[in-house]
Design a protein around this motif. Sequence first.
Motif, PDB file in Angstrom:
ATOM      1  N   PRO A  40      42.968  63.443  59.096  1.00 44.73           N
ATOM      2  CA  PRO A  40      42.628  63.496  60.590  1.00 44.73           C
ATOM      3  C   PRO A  40      43.487  62.752  61.513  1.00 44.73           C
ATOM      4  O   PRO A  40      43.566  63.055  62.688  1.00 44.73           O
ATOM      5  N   LEU A  41      44.362  62.000  60.737  1.00 48.57           N
ATOM      6  CA  LEU A  41      45.471  61.168  61.690  1.00 48.57           C
ATOM      7  C   LEU A  41      46.268  62.069  62.356  1.00 48.57           C
ATOM      8  O   LEU A  41      46.864  61.630  63.164  1.00 48.57           O
ATOM      9  N   ALA A  42      46.498  63.067  61.792  1.00 48.32           N
ATOM     10  CA  ALA A  42      47.490  64.227  62.112  1.00 48.32           C
ATOM     11  C   ALA A  42      46.883  65.333  62.766  1.00 48.32           C
ATOM     12  O   ALA A  42      47.446  66.709  62.904  1.00 48.32           O
ATOM     13  N   LEU A  43      45.600  65.275  63.311  1.00 47.81           N
ATOM     14  CA  LEU A  43      45.064  66.463  63.902  1.00 47.81           C
ATOM     15  C   LEU A  43      45.562  66.646  65.341  1.00 47.81           C
ATOM     16  O   LEU A  43      46.064  66.086  65.860  1.00 47.81           O
ATOM     17  N   ARG A  44      45.303  67.993  65.641  1.00 47.16           N
ATOM     18  CA  ARG A  44      45.667  68.534  66.932  1.00 47.16           C
ATOM     19  C   ARG A  44      44.798  68.103  68.081  1.00 47.16           C
ATOM     20  O   ARG A  44      43.743  67.694  67.556  1.00 47.16           O
ATOM     21  N   GLU A  45      45.155  68.057  69.247  1.00 49.77           N
ATOM     22  CA  GLU A  45      44.184  67.682  70.251  1.00 49.77           C
ATOM     23  C   GLU A  45      43.310  68.940  70.416  1.00 49.77           C
ATOM     24  O   GLU A  45      43.303  70.058  70.048  1.00 49.77           O
ATOM     25  N   GLY A  46      42.081  68.476  70.817  1.00 48.39           N
ATOM     26  CA  GLY A  46      40.815  69.281  70.888  1.00 48.39           C
ATOM     27  C   GLY A  46      40.157  69.515  69.353  1.00 48.39           C
ATOM     28  O   GLY A  46      39.331  70.555  69.367  1.00 48.39           O
ATOM     29  N   ALA A  47      40.650  68.744  68.425  1.00 49.33           N
ATOM     30  CA  ALA A  47      39.899  69.042  67.139  1.00 49.33           C
ATOM     31  C   ALA A  47      38.500  68.494  66.841  1.00 49.33           C
ATOM     32  O   ALA A  47      38.122  67.632  67.826  1.00 49.33           O
ATOM     33  N   GLN A  48      37.616  68.787  66.191  1.00 51.60           N
ATOM     34  CA  GLN A  48      36.650  68.318  65.637  1.00 51.60           C
ATOM     35  C   GLN A  48      36.579  67.550  64.303  1.00 51.60           C
ATOM     36  O   GLN A  48      37.248  68.043  63.583  1.00 51.60           O
ATOM     37  N   VAL A  49      35.853  66.523  64.290  1.00 52.14           N
ATOM     38  CA  VAL A  49      35.778  65.672  63.280  1.00 52.14           C
ATOM     39  C   VAL A  49      34.276  65.413  62.704  1.00 52.14           C
ATOM     40  O   VAL A  49      33.594  65.476  63.816  1.00 52.14           O
ATOM     41  N   ASP A  50      34.244  65.004  61.691  1.00 56.29           N
ATOM     42  CA  ASP A  50      32.818  64.556  61.079  1.00 56.29           C
ATOM     43  C   ASP A  50      33.036  63.181  60.753  1.00 56.29           C
ATOM     44  O   ASP A  50      34.148  62.889  59.816  1.00 56.29           O
ATOM     45  N   VAL A  51      31.990  62.352  61.215  1.00 51.75           N
ATOM     46  CA  VAL A  51      32.035  61.089  61.063  1.00 51.75           C
ATOM     47  C   VAL A  51      30.641  60.694  59.891  1.00 51.75           C
ATOM     48  O   VAL A  51      29.683  61.092  60.432  1.00 51.75           O
ATOM     49  N   LEU A  85      42.435  61.099  67.884  1.00 51.44           N
ATOM     50  CA  LEU A  85      41.007  61.254  67.879  1.00 51.44           C
ATOM     51  C   LEU A  85      40.695  60.119  66.673  1.00 51.44           C
ATOM     52  O   LEU A  85      39.695  59.232  66.768  1.00 51.44           O
ATOM     53  N   ALA A  86      40.897  60.477  65.701  1.00 48.37           N
ATOM     54  CA  ALA A  86      40.662  59.812  64.225  1.00 48.37           C
ATOM     55  C   ALA A  86      40.876  58.412  64.392  1.00 48.37           C
ATOM     56  O   ALA A  86      40.095  57.427  64.137  1.00 48.37           O
ATOM     57  N   LEU A  87      41.946  58.086  64.920  1.00 48.19           N
ATOM     58  CA  LEU A  87      42.415  56.539  64.983  1.00 48.19           C
ATOM     59  C   LEU A  87      41.404  55.679  65.990  1.00 48.19           C
ATOM     60  O   LEU A  87      41.009  54.525  65.512  1.00 48.19           O
ATOM     61  N   SER A  88      41.316  56.388  67.019  1.00 52.45           N
ATOM     62  CA  SER A  88      40.261  55.829  67.883  1.00 52.45           C
ATOM     63  C   SER A  88      38.858  55.513  67.362  1.00 52.45           C
ATOM     64  O   SER A  88      38.188  54.624  67.636  1.00 52.45           O
ATOM     65  N   LEU A  89      38.589  56.609  66.662  1.00 52.46           N
ATOM     66  CA  LEU A  89      37.055  56.367  65.972  1.00 52.46           C
ATOM     67  C   LEU A  89      37.105  55.368  64.709  1.00 52.46           C
ATOM     68  O   LEU A  89      36.193  54.570  64.840  1.00 52.46           O
ATOM     69  N   ALA A  92      36.892  52.084  66.632  1.00 56.19           N
ATOM     70  CA  ALA A  92      35.467  51.808  67.277  1.00 56.19           C
ATOM     71  C   ALA A  92      34.465  51.628  66.239  1.00 56.19           C
ATOM     72  O   ALA A  92      33.398  51.163  66.483  1.00 56.19           O
ATOM     73  N   GLY A  93      34.803  51.852  64.858  1.00 55.73           N
ATOM     74  CA  GLY A  93      34.052  51.336  63.818  1.00 55.73           C
ATOM     75  C   GLY A  93      33.595  52.356  62.873  1.00 55.73           C
ATOM     76  O   GLY A  93      32.872  52.142  61.956  1.00 55.73           O
ATOM     77  N   ALA A  94      34.253  53.543  62.683  1.00 55.83           N
ATOM     78  CA  ALA A  94      33.962  54.720  62.010  1.00 55.83           C
ATOM     79  C   ALA A  94      34.269  54.083  60.469  1.00 55.83           C
ATOM     80  O   ALA A  94      35.320  53.519  60.322  1.00 55.83           O
ATOM     81  N   MET A  95      33.485  54.695  59.413  1.00 57.74           N
ATOM     82  CA  MET A  95      33.929  54.343  58.146  1.00 57.74           C
ATOM     83  C   MET A  95      34.715  55.477  57.559  1.00 57.74           C
ATOM     84  O   MET A  95      35.741  55.242  56.834  1.00 57.74           O
ATOM     85  N   ILE A  96      34.263  56.740  57.808  1.00 53.86           N
ATOM     86  CA  ILE A  96      34.958  58.073  57.215  1.00 53.86           C
ATOM     87  C   ILE A  96      34.702  58.945  58.086  1.00 53.86           C
ATOM     88  O   ILE A  96      33.873  59.424  58.518  1.00 53.86           O
ATOM     89  N   VAL A  97      36.307  59.212  58.468  1.00 50.46           N
ATOM     90  CA  VAL A  97      36.511  60.390  59.634  1.00 50.46           C
ATOM     91  C   VAL A  97      37.201  61.633  58.627  1.00 50.46           C
ATOM     92  O   VAL A  97      38.295  61.420  58.339  1.00 50.46           O
ATOM     93  N   LEU A  98      36.680  62.929  58.624  1.00 50.13           N
ATOM     94  CA  LEU A  98      37.301  63.962  58.148  1.00 50.13           C
ATOM     95  C   LEU A  98      37.323  65.026  58.952  1.00 50.13           C
ATOM     96  O   LEU A  98      36.283  65.017  59.940  1.00 50.13           O
ATOM     97  N   PRO A  99      38.049  65.974  58.834  1.00 54.66           N
ATOM     98  CA  PRO A  99      38.181  67.259  59.591  1.00 54.66           C
ATOM     99  C   PRO A  99      37.134  67.975  59.385  1.00 54.66           C
ATOM    100  O   PRO A  99      36.490  68.041  58.505  1.00 54.66           O
ATOM    101  N   SER A 100      36.582  68.475  60.549  1.00 54.02           N
ATOM    102  CA  SER A 100      35.097  69.080  60.571  1.00 54.02           C
ATOM    103  C   SER A 100      35.576  70.622  60.098  1.00 54.02           C
ATOM    104  O   SER A 100      36.191  71.230  60.714  1.00 54.02           O
ATOM    105  N   GLY A 101      34.630  71.194  59.091  1.00 61.83           N
ATOM    106  CA  GLY A 101      34.711  72.597  58.608  1.00 61.83           C
ATOM    107  C   GLY A 101      34.117  73.580  59.419  1.00 61.83           C
ATOM    108  O   GLY A 101      34.242  74.661  59.150  1.00 61.83           O
ATOM    109  N   GLY A 102      33.368  73.059  60.354  1.00 60.13           N
ATOM    110  CA  GLY A 102      32.463  73.780  61.388  1.00 60.13           C
ATOM    111  C   GLY A 102      31.308  74.366  60.716  1.00 60.13           C
ATOM    112  O   GLY A 102      30.329  74.143  61.269  1.00 60.13           O
ATOM    113  N   GLY A 103      31.301  74.699  59.177  1.00 60.40           N
ATOM    114  CA  GLY A 103      30.070  75.247  58.723  1.00 60.40           C
ATOM    115  C   GLY A 103      30.049  74.613  57.325  1.00 60.40           C
ATOM    116  O   GLY A 103      29.457  75.165  56.484  1.00 60.40           O
TER     117      GLY A 103
END
Length: 114
Positions: A40-51, A85-89, A92-103
């Motif tokens: 997630p540290l290499a995500l594009r702008e506007g990406a969704q992530v799951d925390v 986004l991932a770095l800012s999360l 802010a205290g997130a433990m695990i940030v992964l790219p969101s698969g949508g479903g």
Amino acid sequence: MARHGLNTFMTIRIVQRITDAGLKLVGILLAWLGLTVALPLALREGAQVDVYFPSQHLLTNLPDDVSVVDWGRNRITLTGERRDLALSLYRAGAMIVLPSGGGGCVDLRKKRSS
């Protein structure tokens, strides 16, 4: 007496093989986890992530430009227009940030045609 020594030798070899296989499995799992957490540290702008396992501290300290898209029992899906986004999360205290698969891992929802 020799038979007892052979059984001990075979037992030691079996334990060594199990230990080697276990260490390899742990190494593979750690590499996979490292890649998925770093991705997630290499995500594009506007990406969704799951925390996963979001804390109350994280929820009260979300960056202003981050929006909640969905939530579950141990997960929250967020989106934002920032490139870091991932770095800012994580900050802010997130433990695990992964790219969101949508479903999930495989999105089986039907695509709507425009």
